[in-house]
Design an enzyme around this catalytic site. Structure first.
Site, PDB file in Angstrom:
ATOM      1  N   ARG A 172     146.705  39.245 112.415  1.00 34.49           N
ATOM      2  CA  ARG A 172     145.589  38.469 111.884  1.00 34.49           C
ATOM      3  C   ARG A 172     144.216  39.321 111.809  1.00 34.49           C
ATOM      4  O   ARG A 172     143.342  39.491 111.238  1.00 34.49           O
ATOM      5  CB  ARG A 172     144.953  37.435 112.608  1.00 34.49           C
ATOM      6  CG  ARG A 172     145.771  36.186 112.601  1.00 34.49           C
ATOM      7  CD  ARG A 172     145.657  35.407 113.870  1.00 34.49           C
ATOM      8  NE  ARG A 172     144.069  34.729 114.144  1.00 34.49           N
ATOM      9  CZ  ARG A 172     143.700  33.798 113.351  1.00 34.49           C
ATOM     10  NH1 ARG A 172     144.621  33.088 112.533  1.00 34.49           N
ATOM     11  NH2 ARG A 172     142.327  33.274 113.563  1.00 34.49           N
ATOM     12  N   ARG A 176     140.387  49.013 109.574  1.00 33.65           N
ATOM     13  CA  ARG A 176     139.620  49.592 108.603  1.00 33.65           C
ATOM     14  C   ARG A 176     139.310  50.894 108.916  1.00 33.65           C
ATOM     15  O   ARG A 176     138.499  51.293 110.112  1.00 33.65           O
ATOM     16  CB  ARG A 176     138.363  48.770 108.218  1.00 33.65           C
ATOM     17  CG  ARG A 176     138.670  47.226 107.733  1.00 33.65           C
ATOM     18  CD  ARG A 176     137.420  46.856 107.034  1.00 33.65           C
ATOM     19  NE  ARG A 176     137.436  45.609 107.057  1.00 33.65           N
ATOM     20  CZ  ARG A 176     136.792  44.753 107.596  1.00 33.65           C
ATOM     21  NH1 ARG A 176     135.945  44.970 108.793  1.00 33.65           N
ATOM     22  NH2 ARG A 176     136.881  43.287 107.408  1.00 33.65           N
ATOM     23  N   GLU A 301     134.859  30.935 127.682  1.00 35.53           N
ATOM     24  CA  GLU A 301     136.087  30.554 127.148  1.00 35.53           C
ATOM     25  C   GLU A 301     137.215  30.697 127.969  1.00 35.53           C
ATOM     26  O   GLU A 301     137.871  32.079 128.074  1.00 35.53           O
ATOM     27  CB  GLU A 301     136.188  30.833 125.600  1.00 35.53           C
ATOM     28  CG  GLU A 301     137.100  29.831 124.921  1.00 35.53           C
ATOM     29  CD  GLU A 301     137.311  30.313 123.427  1.00 35.53           C
ATOM     30  OE1 GLU A 301     135.980  30.405 122.926  1.00 35.53           O
ATOM     31  OE2 GLU A 301     138.093  30.541 122.863  1.00 35.53           O
ATOM     32  N   ASP A 350     143.587  28.347 109.916  1.00 38.67           N
ATOM     33  CA  ASP A 350     142.206  28.667 110.196  1.00 38.67           C
ATOM     34  C   ASP A 350     141.691  27.296 109.177  1.00 38.67           C
ATOM     35  O   ASP A 350     142.468  26.777 108.606  1.00 38.67           O
ATOM     36  CB  ASP A 350     141.769  29.678 109.524  1.00 38.67           C
ATOM     37  CG  ASP A 350     141.989  31.108 110.454  1.00 38.67           C
ATOM     38  OD1 ASP A 350     142.075  30.753 111.649  1.00 38.67           O
ATOM     39  OD2 ASP A 350     142.504  32.096 109.796  1.00 38.67           O
TER      40      ASP A 350
HETATM   41  N1  UDP Z   1     143.058  39.905 119.971  1.00 36.60           N
HETATM   42  C1  UDP Z   1     142.880  40.896 121.055  1.00 36.60           C
HETATM   43  N2  UDP Z   1     141.476  41.376 121.212  1.00 36.60           N
HETATM   44  C2  UDP Z   1     140.588  40.730 120.875  1.00 36.60           C
HETATM   45  C3  UDP Z   1     140.630  39.709 120.416  1.00 36.60           C
HETATM   46  C4  UDP Z   1     141.678  39.101 119.514  1.00 36.60           C
HETATM   47  O1  UDP Z   1     144.120  41.472 121.249  1.00 36.60           O
HETATM   48  O2  UDP Z   1     139.478  41.226 121.442  1.00 36.60           O
HETATM   49  C5  UDP Z   1     144.316  39.300 119.698  1.00 36.60           C
HETATM   50  C6  UDP Z   1     144.511  38.345 120.528  1.00 36.60           C
HETATM   51  O3  UDP Z   1     146.051  38.321 120.661  1.00 36.60           O
HETATM   52  C7  UDP Z   1     144.443  37.135 119.755  1.00 36.60           C
HETATM   53  C8  UDP Z   1     144.584  37.523 118.420  1.00 36.60           C
HETATM   54  O4  UDP Z   1     144.290  38.864 118.279  1.00 36.60           O
HETATM   55  O5  UDP Z   1     145.095  35.848 120.080  1.00 36.60           O
HETATM   56  C9  UDP Z   1     143.731  36.766 117.137  1.00 36.60           C
HETATM   57  O6  UDP Z   1     142.266  36.766 117.398  1.00 36.60           O
HETATM   58  P1  UDP Z   1     141.482  35.996 116.988  1.00 36.60           P
HETATM   59  O7  UDP Z   1     139.925  36.540 117.109  1.00 36.60           O
HETATM   60  O8  UDP Z   1     141.659  35.720 115.489  1.00 36.60           O
HETATM   61  O9  UDP Z   1     141.865  34.577 117.479  1.00 36.60           O
HETATM   62  P2  UDP Z   1     140.995  33.105 117.495  1.00 36.60           P
HETATM   63  O10 UDP Z   1     139.533  33.274 117.111  1.00 36.60           O
HETATM   64  O11 UDP Z   1     141.778  32.193 116.567  1.00 36.60           O
HETATM   65  O12 UDP Z   1     141.136  32.541 119.058  1.00 36.60           O
END
Ligand code: UDP
Length: 369
Positions: A172, A176, A301, A350
């Site tokens: 996800r 870049r 969180e 999402d």
């Molecule tokens: N992730 C990570 N480090 C971060 C943010 C996200 O490793 O600082 C990984 C983590 O496994 C997470 C996934 O990327 O579950 C997707 O992140 P996203 O921010 O899209 O999660 P959401 O906002 O849906 O909780």
């Protein structure tokens, strides 16, 4: 003839979108929700002029013109662009992975230098076909970033080793080679002005909504009201967990109002990517709306295990659960119930996926009416 064409169980984003589409075409809808409020997990509550996300922050982003057009019918959207800061034991990095991240990590300045460093890091990992999240991350971004910005966060978030998680979760996040630190790649992005609860409320304008009504506890009586049920809750709960329960990851939120502080962290989202800090991120709600409001409200969180009865947030889409979900879907084929949304589909949706799914499902159901 029944009182309603559709009984929609769940007044969250999927239920509200479906109800809007059906009502616009002249169908009679009743929307119910067991919570005392509408808006499901996008629910926001106004605290001293600040829209506070009760179930975690939501940033609307989409590439889909039809979805964006639909979303904008119910509110004007601000121009908020999500940019995230990662705090690894006091070292700050920019997310998603971009030139600021690479500069801080390795001192590289140009995209060519960053590419060379990434290639070197990735080659050192020797992963040909990634089989889990750890391998996926290392083959995408190399070991340094994996260890400081991914491993700790991911293992806290999902409560298991990165080697036991599917790789798609990390895909996800954009990588870049520019100094663009927008968290999303989509064409459109923003937050509805006035908050998500007002947005959903407008979406449900003129539609009968009953909150505090538990479908599963009043099923017999409610089923009499409509020929067709659109169910947006958990499919396994609907079937009394008769085939076993699907697993989720849950969250616990610790929210603090600081009347005397104007700004706590200088950004809407700060992720804590080490493994010792028990929370994954701190959200400072006012920054989603450019700092308006008195004082400030922050939410820590904490990811947590889930057991039946807890709020389900993230579906755990491993092989066991996906198979079990398919078994439940087979049961559903024999019933006059349609399962929709994140919980009904057991998918990491999402908000834009949710609206797109409502549009698609509605078209299919309507064609069959
Ligand atoms: N992730 C990570 N480090 C971060 C943010 C996200 O490793 O600082 C990984 C983590 O496994 C997470 C996934 O990327 O579950 C997707 O992140 P996203 O921010 O899209 O999660 P959401 O906002 O849906 O909780």
């Amino acid at each position: 003839m029944s009182d309603y064409d559709f009984l929609i169980v769940g007044a969250g984003l999927y239920g509200a979108s479906f109800a809007r589409l059906a009502t616009d075409d002249g169908y009679r809808c009743l929307v119910i929700d067991r919570r005392d409020n509408i808006a499901g997990n996008v629910y926001t509550e106004n605290v001293h002029g600040i829209n506070v996300y009760k179930y975690g922050a939501h940033i609307f982003h989409t590439d889909d013109d039809a979805v964006w057009k639909f979303a904008q019918r119910f509110a004007e959207f601000n121009r908020y662009t999500n940019t995230v800061i990662a705090n690894y034991n006091g070292e700050l990095y920019s997310l998603p992975f971009n030139m600021y991240t690479f500069n801080k990590m390795w001192g590289v300045i140009t995209p060519d230098e960053a590419r060379a460093k990434l290639d070197e890091q990735i080659a050192m990992c020797h992963v040909d076909e990634p089989k889990n999240l750890e391998e996926q991350a290392m083959s995408l971004i190399g070991r340094d970033i994996y260890e400081k910005l991914i491993k700790g966060y991911t293992e806290k978030q999902w409560g298991r080793k990165a080697t036991e998680l599917p790789g798609f979760i990390i895909k996800r996040l954009p990588v870049r080679l520019t100094y663009n630190n927008n968290y999303f790649n989509d064409k459109y992005q923003g937050i509805p002005i006035g908050g998500y609860t007002a947005w959903i409320s407008k979406m449900l304008d003129g539609i009968e909504v009953r909150t505090g009504v538990d479908y599963l506890k009043n099923r017999e009586e409610l089923d009499k009201l409509s020929d067709k049920v659109i169910y947006t809750g958990m499919i396994d709960e609907f079937y009394g967990y008769r085939l076993g329960n699907l697993e989720y990851r849950s969250l616990r939120f610790e929210t603090e109002y600081m009347p005397d502080k104007d700004d706590y962290q200088g950004n809407a989202v700060v992720n804590y990517t080490d493994s010792e800090t028990p929370y994954t991120r701190i959200i400072e709600h006012k920054h989603f709306e450019f700092g308006k409001g008195e004082g400030t409200v922050i939410t820590r969180e904490y990811p947590s295990d889930w057991k039946p009865g807890d709020e389900p947030y993230y579906p755990l889409n491993n092989e066991r659960n996906n198979k079990l979900y398919e078994e439940y879907r087979k049961l559903a084929l024999e019933d006059n119930v349609f399962f929709g949304g994140r919980l009904g589909n057991y998918k990491y949706f999402d908000m834009d996926d949710t609206i797109a799914a409502a549009m698609k499902d509605y078209a299919i159901i309507c064609a069959g009416e």
